[in-house]
Design a protein around this motif. Structure first.
Motif, PDB file in Angstrom:
ATOM      1  N   PHE A  38       0.838  -1.200   0.000  1.00 56.06           N
ATOM      2  CA  PHE A  38       0.000   0.000   0.000  1.00 56.06           C
ATOM      3  C   PHE A  38       0.871   1.248   0.000  1.00 56.06           C
ATOM      4  CE2 PHE A  38      -2.688  -3.291   1.669  1.00 56.06           C
ATOM      5  CZ  PHE A  38      -3.971  -2.977   1.252  1.00 56.06           C
ATOM      6  N   LYS A  39       0.364   2.302  -0.644  1.00 55.02           N
ATOM      7  CA  LYS A  39       1.032   3.595  -0.624  1.00 55.02           C
ATOM      8  C   LYS A  39       0.580   4.396   0.596  1.00 55.02           C
ATOM      9  CE  LYS A  39       1.261   3.801  -5.683  1.00 55.02           C
ATOM     10  NZ  LYS A  39       0.839   4.557  -6.894  1.00 55.02           N
ATOM     11  N   ILE A  40       1.228   5.525   0.834  1.00 60.34           N
ATOM     12  CA  ILE A  40       0.853   6.388   1.960  1.00 60.34           C
ATOM     13  C   ILE A  40      -0.554   6.944   1.735  1.00 60.34           C
ATOM     14  CG2 ILE A  40       1.418   8.497   3.223  1.00 60.34           C
ATOM     15  CD1 ILE A  40       4.317   8.114   2.414  1.00 60.34           C
ATOM     16  N   GLY A  41      -1.371   6.913   2.780  1.00 56.12           N
ATOM     17  CA  GLY A  41      -2.699   7.515   2.712  1.00 56.12           C
ATOM     18  C   GLY A  41      -3.790   6.652   2.124  1.00 56.12           C
ATOM     19  N   LYS A  58      -2.944   4.142  10.800  1.00 51.51           N
ATOM     20  CA  LYS A  58      -3.620   4.985  11.787  1.00 51.51           C
ATOM     21  C   LYS A  58      -5.130   4.781  11.690  1.00 51.51           C
ATOM     22  CE  LYS A  58      -4.081   9.359  10.830  1.00 51.51           C
ATOM     23  NZ  LYS A  58      -3.805  10.791  10.594  1.00 51.51           N
ATOM     24  N   ILE A  59      -5.757   4.596  12.858  1.00 53.44           N
ATOM     25  CA  ILE A  59      -7.218   4.578  12.942  1.00 53.44           C
ATOM     26  C   ILE A  59      -7.627   5.901  13.575  1.00 53.44           C
ATOM     27  CG2 ILE A  59      -9.252   3.435  13.920  1.00 53.44           C
ATOM     28  CD1 ILE A  59      -7.651   0.842  13.959  1.00 53.44           C
ATOM     29  N   LEU A  75      -0.951   1.671  14.614  1.00 60.21           N
ATOM     30  CA  LEU A  75      -0.485   0.291  14.630  1.00 60.21           C
ATOM     31  C   LEU A  75       0.902   0.182  14.026  1.00 60.21           C
ATOM     32  CD1 LEU A  75      -3.887  -0.023  13.887  1.00 60.21           C
ATOM     33  CD2 LEU A  75      -3.173  -2.242  14.739  1.00 60.21           C
ATOM     34  N   GLU A  76       1.718  -0.670  14.659  1.00 58.03           N
ATOM     35  CA  GLU A  76       3.103  -0.869  14.259  1.00 58.03           C
ATOM     36  C   GLU A  76       3.254  -2.247  13.608  1.00 58.03           C
ATOM     37  OE1 GLU A  76       5.175   1.561  14.580  1.00 58.03           O
ATOM     38  OE2 GLU A  76       4.085   2.879  15.950  1.00 58.03           O
ATOM     39  N   PRO A  77       4.384  -2.502  12.924  1.00 56.47           N
ATOM     40  CA  PRO A  77       4.597  -3.814  12.300  1.00 56.47           C
ATOM     41  C   PRO A  77       4.432  -4.960  13.301  1.00 56.47           C
ATOM     42  CG  PRO A  77       6.239  -2.275  11.522  1.00 56.47           C
ATOM     43  CD  PRO A  77       5.477  -1.551  12.605  1.00 56.47           C
ATOM     44  N   THR A  99      -3.116   4.028   5.844  1.00 57.75           N
ATOM     45  CA  THR A  99      -1.667   3.895   6.013  1.00 57.75           C
ATOM     46  C   THR A  99      -1.061   5.283   6.187  1.00 57.75           C
ATOM     47  OG1 THR A  99      -1.394   3.950   3.612  1.00 57.75           O
ATOM     48  CG2 THR A  99      -1.556   1.784   4.635  1.00 57.75           C
ATOM     49  N   ILE A 100      -0.092   5.404   7.078  1.00 58.23           N
ATOM     50  CA  ILE A 100       0.603   6.684   7.248  1.00 58.23           C
ATOM     51  C   ILE A 100       2.058   6.589   6.772  1.00 58.23           C
ATOM     52  CG2 ILE A 100      -0.862   7.589   9.073  1.00 58.23           C
ATOM     53  CD1 ILE A 100       1.063   6.567  11.133  1.00 58.23           C
TER      54      ILE A 100
END
Length: 293
Positions: A38-41, A58-59, A75-77, A99-100
């Protein structure tokens, strides 16, 4: 108490799903997982389960009045989250996940993941491999500390480790047999929480279920207490952050469901606790005190 409020997403922290599963469990999960970059955003809102392999997600919640979005979770890996069915309502805040950073995420259908959990009833928090790594690091640090301070050989180190282990509350048998330099084999802690009790549930529902599960038999006067748990233990057992646990306990107390006394919790309303447990993807409405904070 007012009606419960539905939640769109659930997430599990305090774990690394790609390291904490045993090899046989990881292989079974890999067979039903499709990975995507996935790309950013990019939004992640389709119903299903998401396993974050790389990057961050990010939620967030956007209030009805279009004010600045509020970050609910990052959320982290290694962490995971899920999205349930959701109908947009103009009268409710909008909740989204995106995704951030650039990310690699494994996607599993809700049906397949539920079937996976049914086949793997032993999976529980905290994970066995996670506990093993923590204990291994702890023992190595203790070994180094004892050798540095005493300057003695293997025999003296083992004696020192026994003293360290006793101070940490480890059992004597493990101290004699396992906490030695030849490779300890730590065992699972006594208190665990099945992964099936955590997934597809809001943090409030998980906490309510945990309180229900570890409630002591009622006293003669009808008072119900839970076992003694620290905030850190609560967080590890339901896969949440310590900050979230403190926030939820405060909410439960404001709604007169529990009363906190040191490390013990008195359950004041068992019926409402059961209602929150059964709601699964719902949480408590905010009190005026919460709103003003």
């Amino acid at each position: 108490m007012k009606h419960l409020v539905a939640e769109r997403f659930w997430c599990i922290k305090q774990m690394d799903i790609f390291r904490d599963f045993a090899e046989v469990d990881a292989d079974a999960l890999a067979q039903i997982t499709a990975f995507k970059r996935f790309k950013i955003g990019e939004p992640l809102c389709a119903e299903g389960v998401y396993l974050l392999k790389e990057g961050r997600v990010k939620i967030s919640e956007t209030p009805v009045d279009d004010a600045e979005p509020i970050t609910l979770e990052v959320l982290e890996p290694g962490e995971m989250f899920g999205a349930g069915t959701w109908e947009e309502d103009d009268g409710l805040p909008s909740v989204t996940a995106e995704t951030i950073t650039e990310a690699v995420i494994g996607i599993v259908s809700a049906r397949n993941f539920l079937f996976f959990l049914k086949r793997k009833p032993h999976l529980a928090m905290p994970m066995q491999n996670q506990f093993n790594r923590f204990t291994q690091k702890l023992i190595q640090a203790a070994q180094h500390f004892v050798r540095q301070r005493t300057g003695v050989g293997e025999r003296g180190t083992e004696t020192g480790l026994r003293l360290v282990a006793r101070g940490l509350g480890l059992c004597r048998d493990e101290t004699r047999l396992r906490l030695v330099a030849r490779g300890p084999v730590p065992r699972r802690p006594a208190i665990t929480n099945k992964l099936s009790n955590i997934t597809f549930r809001s943090p409030a529902s998980r906490l309510a279920l945990l309180l229900q599960t570890y409630a002591m038999p009622p006293l003669p006067d009808g008072t119900v207490w839970t076992c003694k748990f620290s905030i850190k233990t609560f967080a590890r057992l339901i896969g949440s952050s310590e900050e979230k646990i403190e926030e939820l306990l405060e909410q439960f107390q404001q709604h007169h469901l529990i009363k906190k006394r040191f490390r013990r919790i008195q359950i004041l309303d068992t019926w409402q606790i059961k209602k929150i447990t059964n709601s699964r993807m719902c949480t408590l409405p905010r009190t005026p005190k919460d709103t003003s904070a």
